[in-house]
Design a protein around this motif. Structure first.
Motif, PDB file in Angstrom:
ATOM      1  N   GLN A  65       9.152 -74.709  14.082  1.00 41.70           N
ATOM      2  CA  GLN A  65       8.594 -74.866  12.863  1.00 41.70           C
ATOM      3  C   GLN A  65       7.426 -73.938  12.705  1.00 41.70           C
ATOM      4  OE1 GLN A  65       7.732 -78.710  11.880  1.00 41.70           O
ATOM      5  NE2 GLN A  65       7.714 -78.523   9.676  1.00 41.70           N
ATOM      6  N   ARG A  66       7.404 -73.350  11.465  1.00 43.12           N
ATOM      7  CA  ARG A  66       6.207 -72.509  10.861  1.00 43.12           C
ATOM      8  C   ARG A  66       5.159 -73.509  10.212  1.00 43.12           C
ATOM      9  NH1 ARG A  66       7.079 -67.469  12.336  1.00 43.12           N
ATOM     10  NH2 ARG A  66       5.323 -66.671  11.264  1.00 43.12           N
ATOM     11  N   VAL A  67       3.835 -73.231  10.424  1.00 40.88           N
ATOM     12  CA  VAL A  67       3.122 -74.087   9.829  1.00 40.88           C
ATOM     13  C   VAL A  67       1.845 -73.255   9.496  1.00 40.88           C
ATOM     14  CG1 VAL A  67       3.296 -76.118  11.241  1.00 40.88           C
ATOM     15  CG2 VAL A  67       1.707 -74.328  12.193  1.00 40.88           C
ATOM     16  N   ARG A  68       1.317 -73.522   8.268  1.00 40.70           N
ATOM     17  CA  ARG A  68      -0.080 -72.733   7.720  1.00 40.70           C
ATOM     18  C   ARG A  68      -1.237 -73.521   8.293  1.00 40.70           C
ATOM     19  NH1 ARG A  68      -2.170 -72.955   1.448  1.00 40.70           N
ATOM     20  NH2 ARG A  68      -1.982 -75.135   1.983  1.00 40.70           N
ATOM     21  N   VAL A  69      -2.047 -72.640   8.923  1.00 41.55           N
ATOM     22  CA  VAL A  69      -3.250 -72.954   9.429  1.00 41.55           C
ATOM     23  C   VAL A  69      -4.529 -72.074   9.021  1.00 41.55           C
ATOM     24  CG1 VAL A  69      -2.117 -74.075  11.443  1.00 41.55           C
ATOM     25  CG2 VAL A  69      -3.034 -71.721  11.558  1.00 41.55           C
ATOM     26  N   TRP A  70      -5.632 -72.578   9.114  1.00 44.70           N
ATOM     27  CA  TRP A  70      -6.804 -71.936   9.164  1.00 44.70           C
ATOM     28  C   TRP A  70      -7.465 -71.468  10.388  1.00 44.70           C
ATOM     29  CZ3 TRP A  70      -4.772 -74.872   5.312  1.00 44.70           C
ATOM     30  CH2 TRP A  70      -4.746 -74.436   4.071  1.00 44.70           C
ATOM     31  N   LEU A  71      -7.740 -70.351  10.850  1.00 46.72           N
ATOM     32  CA  LEU A  71      -8.248 -70.232  12.162  1.00 46.72           C
ATOM     33  C   LEU A  71      -9.920 -70.639  12.027  1.00 46.72           C
ATOM     34  CD1 LEU A  71      -6.261 -66.872  13.063  1.00 46.72           C
ATOM     35  CD2 LEU A  71      -5.744 -69.238  13.825  1.00 46.72           C
ATOM     36  N   GLY A  72     -10.287 -70.539  13.446  1.00 49.80           N
ATOM     37  CA  GLY A  72     -11.791 -70.539  13.474  1.00 49.80           C
ATOM     38  C   GLY A  72     -12.689 -69.575  12.603  1.00 49.80           C
ATOM     39  N   ASP A  73     -12.136 -68.725  12.104  1.00 50.37           N
ATOM     40  CA  ASP A  73     -13.041 -67.971  11.268  1.00 50.37           C
ATOM     41  C   ASP A  73     -12.850 -67.960   9.937  1.00 50.37           C
ATOM     42  OD1 ASP A  73     -10.695 -66.684  11.523  1.00 50.37           O
ATOM     43  OD2 ASP A  73     -11.369 -64.666  11.572  1.00 50.37           O
ATOM     44  N   GLY A  74     -11.882 -68.975   9.760  1.00 53.76           N
ATOM     45  CA  GLY A  74     -11.675 -69.237   8.235  1.00 53.76           C
ATOM     46  C   GLY A  74     -10.601 -68.392   7.605  1.00 53.76           C
ATOM     47  N   ARG A  75      -9.798 -67.461   8.281  1.00 50.37           N
ATOM     48  CA  ARG A  75      -8.670 -66.967   7.888  1.00 50.37           C
ATOM     49  C   ARG A  75      -7.342 -67.653   7.771  1.00 50.37           C
ATOM     50  NH1 ARG A  75      -6.619 -63.123  11.254  1.00 50.37           N
ATOM     51  NH2 ARG A  75      -7.626 -63.810  12.991  1.00 50.37           N
ATOM     52  N   GLU A  76      -6.671 -67.564   6.712  1.00 50.09           N
ATOM     53  CA  GLU A  76      -5.504 -68.421   6.574  1.00 50.09           C
ATOM     54  C   GLU A  76      -4.055 -67.559   7.353  1.00 50.09           C
ATOM     55  OE1 GLU A  76      -2.391 -69.945   3.163  1.00 50.09           O
ATOM     56  OE2 GLU A  76      -4.368 -69.382   2.740  1.00 50.09           O
ATOM     57  N   VAL A  77      -3.460 -68.259   8.187  1.00 53.74           N
ATOM     58  CA  VAL A  77      -2.526 -67.448   8.821  1.00 53.74           C
ATOM     59  C   VAL A  77      -1.012 -68.581   8.949  1.00 53.74           C
ATOM     60  CG1 VAL A  77      -3.814 -65.797  10.101  1.00 53.74           C
ATOM     61  CG2 VAL A  77      -2.965 -68.157  11.168  1.00 53.74           C
ATOM     62  N   THR A  78      -0.095 -67.830   9.180  1.00 61.44           N
ATOM     63  CA  THR A  78       1.158 -68.842   9.391  1.00 61.44           C
ATOM     64  C   THR A  78       1.828 -68.538  10.695  1.00 61.44           C
ATOM     65  OG1 THR A  78       1.750 -68.889   6.993  1.00 61.44           O
ATOM     66  CG2 THR A  78       3.599 -69.669   8.549  1.00 61.44           C
ATOM     67  N   LEU A  79       1.657 -69.704  11.371  1.00 62.59           N
ATOM     68  CA  LEU A  79       2.117 -69.636  12.957  1.00 62.59           C
ATOM     69  C   LEU A  79       3.287 -70.293  13.245  1.00 62.59           C
ATOM     70  CD1 LEU A  79      -1.680 -69.860  14.638  1.00 62.59           C
ATOM     71  CD2 LEU A  79      -0.316 -67.554  14.111  1.00 62.59           C
ATOM     72  N   ARG A  80       3.983 -70.259  14.402  1.00 59.88           N
ATOM     73  CA  ARG A  80       5.231 -70.619  14.831  1.00 59.88           C
ATOM     74  C   ARG A  80       4.843 -71.498  16.156  1.00 59.88           C
ATOM     75  NH1 ARG A  80       6.882 -66.767  16.928  1.00 59.88           N
ATOM     76  NH2 ARG A  80       6.945 -67.186  19.204  1.00 59.88           N
ATOM     77  N   ILE A  81       5.259 -72.837  15.809  1.00 60.13           N
ATOM     78  CA  ILE A  81       4.958 -73.897  17.146  1.00 60.13           C
ATOM     79  C   ILE A  81       5.957 -73.282  18.084  1.00 60.13           C
ATOM     80  CG2 ILE A  81       5.199 -76.270  17.657  1.00 60.13           C
ATOM     81  CD1 ILE A  81       4.561 -77.018  14.686  1.00 60.13           C
ATOM     82  N   VAL A  82       5.448 -73.155  19.250  1.00 58.94           N
ATOM     83  CA  VAL A  82       6.218 -72.491  20.651  1.00 58.94           C
ATOM     84  C   VAL A  82       6.121 -73.826  21.539  1.00 58.94           C
ATOM     85  CG1 VAL A  82       5.650 -70.336  20.396  1.00 58.94           C
ATOM     86  CG2 VAL A  82       4.148 -71.887  21.880  1.00 58.94           C
ATOM     87  N   ALA A  83       5.387 -74.914  21.292  1.00 59.72           N
ATOM     88  CA  ALA A  83       5.300 -75.760  22.269  1.00 59.72           C
ATOM     89  C   ALA A  83       4.620 -77.163  21.809  1.00 59.72           C
ATOM     90  CB  ALA A  83       4.844 -75.606  23.686  1.00 59.72           C
ATOM     91  N   VAL A  84       4.913 -78.348  22.096  1.00 63.12           N
ATOM     92  CA  VAL A  84       4.112 -79.455  21.770  1.00 63.12           C
ATOM     93  C   VAL A  84       3.675 -80.381  22.924  1.00 63.12           C
ATOM     94  CG1 VAL A  84       4.320 -81.593  20.585  1.00 63.12           C
ATOM     95  CG2 VAL A  84       5.563 -79.536  19.605  1.00 63.12           C
ATOM     96  N   LEU A  85       2.512 -80.708  23.143  1.00 66.79           N
ATOM     97  CA  LEU A  85       1.965 -81.431  24.242  1.00 66.79           C
ATOM     98  C   LEU A  85       1.859 -82.849  23.890  1.00 66.79           C
ATOM     99  CD1 LEU A  85      -1.001 -79.081  25.085  1.00 66.79           C
ATOM    100  CD2 LEU A  85       1.384 -78.895  25.991  1.00 66.79           C
ATOM    101  N   ARG A  86       2.099 -83.586  24.900  1.00 67.79           N
ATOM    102  CA  ARG A  86       1.915 -85.292  24.814  1.00 67.79           C
ATOM    103  C   ARG A  86       0.567 -85.572  24.292  1.00 67.79           C
ATOM    104  NH1 ARG A  86       4.968 -84.628  29.520  1.00 67.79           N
ATOM    105  NH2 ARG A  86       7.219 -85.459  29.074  1.00 67.79           N
ATOM    106  N   THR A  87       0.393 -86.592  23.694  1.00 65.68           N
ATOM    107  CA  THR A  87      -0.788 -87.044  23.070  1.00 65.68           C
ATOM    108  C   THR A  87      -1.950 -87.224  24.126  1.00 65.68           C
ATOM    109  OG1 THR A  87       0.225 -87.736  21.207  1.00 65.68           O
ATOM    110  CG2 THR A  87      -2.122 -88.631  21.505  1.00 65.68           C
ATOM    111  N   GLY A  88      -1.432 -88.070  25.274  1.00 63.83           N
ATOM    112  CA  GLY A  88      -2.342 -88.509  26.383  1.00 63.83           C
ATOM    113  C   GLY A  88      -3.267 -89.220  25.667  1.00 63.83           C
TER     114      GLY A  88
END
Length: 843
Positions: free
Chosen positions: A621-644
């Motif tokens: 799934q592709r998600v819209r996120v803002w990176l640490g410098d404030g840039r808006e990008v759309t990235l693809r989820i490649v893996a999901v970690l357990r919450t722990g």
């Protein structure tokens, strides 16, 4: 009726004094914690600090702003961008500008003297000297730096004394910067400030060490500056007046400091209020229950049930009003020392103090009054229903002590506590690790067990006294029968012990177990042999060290950066997640992440690794996120970690974390490599760049301690207040109970018992009651800890339960000593009177 009420209070002054003390202390605790909590609601107003002398400050925006259907949402940017060179050139046309650069630095005297950042403390900030004119820094000794290799350092007043080991003009210091380590000469000093510790370099050297421009001081008209910046369209803020505070280091530090203090005091206030209400209600109910014989006689004399209730309520008001007032006075007097202790212990910032709010005192007063009324409500209603012919018989023995309403309320509270536990395990196991959960649930169980005490006390008493009752002598047998038949007395005395053991075991055991689980989880996920981390929250490792570490033969090295990723959930909430920028191939060699789905190896510049807490967590799934410098990008989820336990964050590639420096290096010895050679090479690189190299175990012990200092002090504050009060309440209740039994003790003396035998019996009964309360408290804590263990298992965290046996043993022992002393002292006083006089005393 009022005269009768006053005569009854005078005759039973011990009982009413005990109720007064319990209520006054309870209200005092509520008032003190309430006043301290009220002081956390607003941070002090501060003007600009670092750029106080700057007319206009220009910097890249540090706030992410996103429009949503319910309004604009904001979030702090983790790694603000630099001011573009073209913007700096454009502003230079308007007037004189000064470029500010900020970069992490640490330094120590050459040949000793110690690291001025204390090794792992908050990193010092490096700046160019020319910007000092716009700041509060002024030379106190020496001169400005003129050539590379010269620095001006900020020193505290106490450090200016050479005998104290402070840095002085002419000293040679070894300075570590992102470019590496080197010796420099101190040519000047400035007075230290409380918002940062600074080291100033020449402008040219600062530009070489940190080429990016972090801020510009512009000597020009603010309107013209805004117009020039607006034309660049590059997300630049122009700050004037009080807005210049946004350019200070950590401008929100005051409010952020209050957040943790607020959470701590909110927890303390909640627990204090619960403990106070619980103990006061129990004490007042017991005080009324002690007078059943008196109520029976009044009913026999013709008093109506309504008159009995009115008398009880009048007595409660006469006690509660002055007790609540005294408690408010105690709280007002005790709040400033509480705030001072928090400051001295480092729990609260240095400026924290009690304000002039009065609402906590009003709240505490009316809470005390309402609790007193609630404490006598049920007992007075039951006392009014006593039939004259049954009064004396019921006064001799506690029969029928569980009305249907108590059965129902106790069942509801126990079902609520257990139901919330089961619900959280079924829906969100991670909720069991949250403070509000593991504090609230024991409260429900404590009250539930206390309501069922009349049913639980007799079998528990027989269990505790099974062996003593079979020993030679009558002490064990009498202690068992007295405790089992005097259910109300036993339950009232056991209540403070129940709450002491339950709260202490639940809070100490839960926090210790969670800390152990986090440390175990981190140790399991980290397969590196060495972990090198930068000091402070915003530190950076020297680039030469990273380069040398990556070139060591036989070493697998992963250099990572701290950053953040922000996502808009459900279209209305900006949620920021801590993240690390890593090379996936290097990460695989030094870690074992708990992957629920997907593959971390598929991480690339267009991908992201998320955890199960994310709303969108489907691989591909592709998600819209803002990176640490404030840039808006759309990235693809490649893996999901357990919450722990909540420490499994987000991973991106270094390209998606521009501006974030390397702050951690994990090193693993490859199979077949010479471990000794790798160790020597890594430590040589650390020594050359003044970088501390630690093994995995050393790093775990330092970064994931089993109990942090702040957690320890917080629990000490919370439990210290609550347990001190319950200890006093235990002694108070036992004093009331034992003083009321002077006739019983006299009968024992008349039957041939000696004074030591009677005192041993009283002490044995006190120990039996403490044991009963401890067992009930242990049952509450056991249910809470078992629920936590189940939550950790569902979160795939394999960690043992940590039971604070030492602390629990000390608390039970202290309760036992208090109980014995509080029971024996009034009994000893009663035994000074001839038994015949006590036996014939009118009640």
């Amino acid at each position: 009726m009022l005269r009768l009420t006053l005569q009854g209070m005078r005759a039973r002054w011990v009982t009413f004094t005990g109720s007064f003390v319990a209520l006054a202390l309870g209200v005092g605790l509520i008032a003190a914690t309430g006043l301290a909590l009220a002081a956390t609601f607003q941070a002090p107003h501060r003007g600009p600090e670092r750029f106080a002398a700057a007319p206009v400050v220009v910097r890249a925006t540090d706030t992410l702003r996103v429009s949503t259907p319910i309004g604009e949402r904001t979030q702090r940017i983790a790694d603000p961008r630099a001011v573009p060179a073209e913007v700096a050139a454009e502003l230079a046309r308007l007037g004189r500008t000064v470029e500010d650069r900020t970069f992490p630095v640490s330094y120590a005297s050459v040949g000793g003297g110690g690291d001025r950042t204390n090794g792992e403390g908050a990193a010092v900030a490096g700046h160019p000297w020319s910007v000092a004119a716009a700041t509060p820094y002024r030379l106190t000794d020496g001169r400005a730096p003129r050539t590379p290799g010269e620095v001006v350092v900020a020193v505290a007043t106490r450090e200016r004394d050479r005998s104290g080991g402070g840095v002085a003009v002419g000293d040679r210091v070894r300075v570590v910067t992102p470019a590496g380590a080197g010796s420099r000469t101190v040519v000047g000093t400035v007075a230290a400030t409380d918002f940062e510790t600074a080291v100033f370099f020449t402008d040219a050297e600062a530009a070489q060490l940190s080429p990016r421009i972090d801020a510009l001081v512009v000597h020009a008209d603010a309107t013209a500056v805004r117009k020039a910046v607006r034309g660049t369209g590059s997300g630049i803020d122009v700050l004037t007046g009080d807005e210049r505070r946004r350019a200070d280091p950590d401008p929100d530090r005051d409010s952020e400091a209050l957040v943790s203090v607020n959470a701590l005091l909110g927890t303390a206030a909640g627990i204090t209020c619960f403990v106070s209400v619980f103990v006061v209600a129990s004490t007042f109910a017991f005080a009324v229950a002690q007078r059943r014989r008196e109520f029976g006689l009044l009913r026999t004399a013709g008093a109506t049930a309504r008159q009995i209730r009115r008398t009880v309520f009048a007595e409660a008001v006469l006690v509660a009003v002055p007790a609540s007032a005294a408690g408010c006075l105690l709280g007002a007097v005790g709040a400033p020392p509480l705030a001072a202790w928090m400051v001295d212990s480092g729990v609260a910032p240095s400026w924290f103090a009690i304000g002039d709010q009065t609402w906590p005192l009003h709240t505490a007063f009316w809470t005390g009054l309402c609790v007193a009324m609630a404490g006598v409500l049920t007992s007075s209603w039951r006392a009014g229903r006593i039939k004259p012919t049954e009064a004396l018989r019921e006064a001799a023995l506690d029969n029928g002590t569980m009305p249907p309403s108590r059965w129902l309320l106790g069942a509801l509270l126990l079902l609520a506590g257990l139901g919330l536990l089961v619900w959280s395990l079924a829906t969100d196991p991670g909720e069991a690790l949250q403070r509000k959960t593991y504090i609230t649930r024991p409260m429900l169980l404590i009250v539930g067990f206390a309501l069922y005490a009349p049913v639980l006390v007799p079998p528990l008493v027989r269990l505790v006294t099974w062996l003593p009752a079979r020993l030679p002598g009558a002490t064990g047998l009498l202690a068992r029968e007295n405790a089992a038949t005097g259910v109300r007395r036993t339950a009232a005395v056991a209540a403070p012990v129940l709450i002491t053991v339950a709260l202490a075991a639940s809070l100490l055991g839960t926090t210790a177990t969670i800390n152990e689980a986090k440390a175990t989880e981190t140790a399991t996920q980290t397969t590196a042999d060495y972990v090198v981390a930068a000091p402070g929250d915003k530190g950076a490792l020297p680039a030469p060290f990273v380069t040398r570490a990556q070139s060591i033969p036989g070493a697998a090295v992963s250099a990572s950066r701290s950053t953040a990723v922000t996502v808009l959930e459900e279209g209305v909430a900006l949620v920021r997640s801590e993240a690390r920028a890593v090379d996936p191939a290097a990460l695989a060699a030094v870690s074992r992440l708990p992957v629920a789905s997907g593959r971390v190896a598929d991480l690339d510049d267009g991908g992201i690794v998320v955890n199960e807490e994310w709303l969108n967590r489907t691989v591909g799934q592709r998600v819209r996120v803002w990176l640490g410098d404030g840039r808006e990008v759309t990235l693809r989820i490649v893996a999901v970690l357990r919450t722990g336990t909540g420490g499994n964050g987000v991973y991106v590639t270094p390209r998606n974390a521009p501006g974030a420096p390397v702050d951690r290096v994990d090193v693993a010895v490859r199979d077949g490599a010479d471990a000794t050679a790798v160790d020597e090479a890594l430590r040589e690189a650390g020594a050359a760049t003044r970088t501390t190299v630690r093994t995995k175990d050393e790093w775990l012990a330092r970064s994931h301690p089993r109990s942090s200092e702040s957690t320890r002090l917080g629990l000490l504050l919370i439990l210290g207040i609550a347990l001190l009060y319950t200890g006093i309440a235990l002694a108070n209740t036992l004093l009331m109970a034992t003083s009321d039994r002077a006739g019983d003790l006299a009968v024992l003396r008349l039957t041939g018992a000696t004074k030591p035998q009677v005192l041993r019996l009283v002490a044995a009964e006190a120990l039996v009651v403490v044991a009963v309360g401890s067992l009930l408290g242990a049952a509450v804590a056991g249910l809470n800890l078992l629920g936590l263990r189940g939550a950790l298992a569902l979160l795939s965290v394999r960690s043992p339960l940590v039971v604070p046996w030492g602390g629990l043993g000390a608390m039970v022992a202290a309760s036992a000593v208090l109980a014995v002393v509080a029971a024996v002292v009034p009994a000893l006083t009663a035994l000074r009177t001839r038994p015949v006089e006590h036996a014939g005393t009118r009640e």
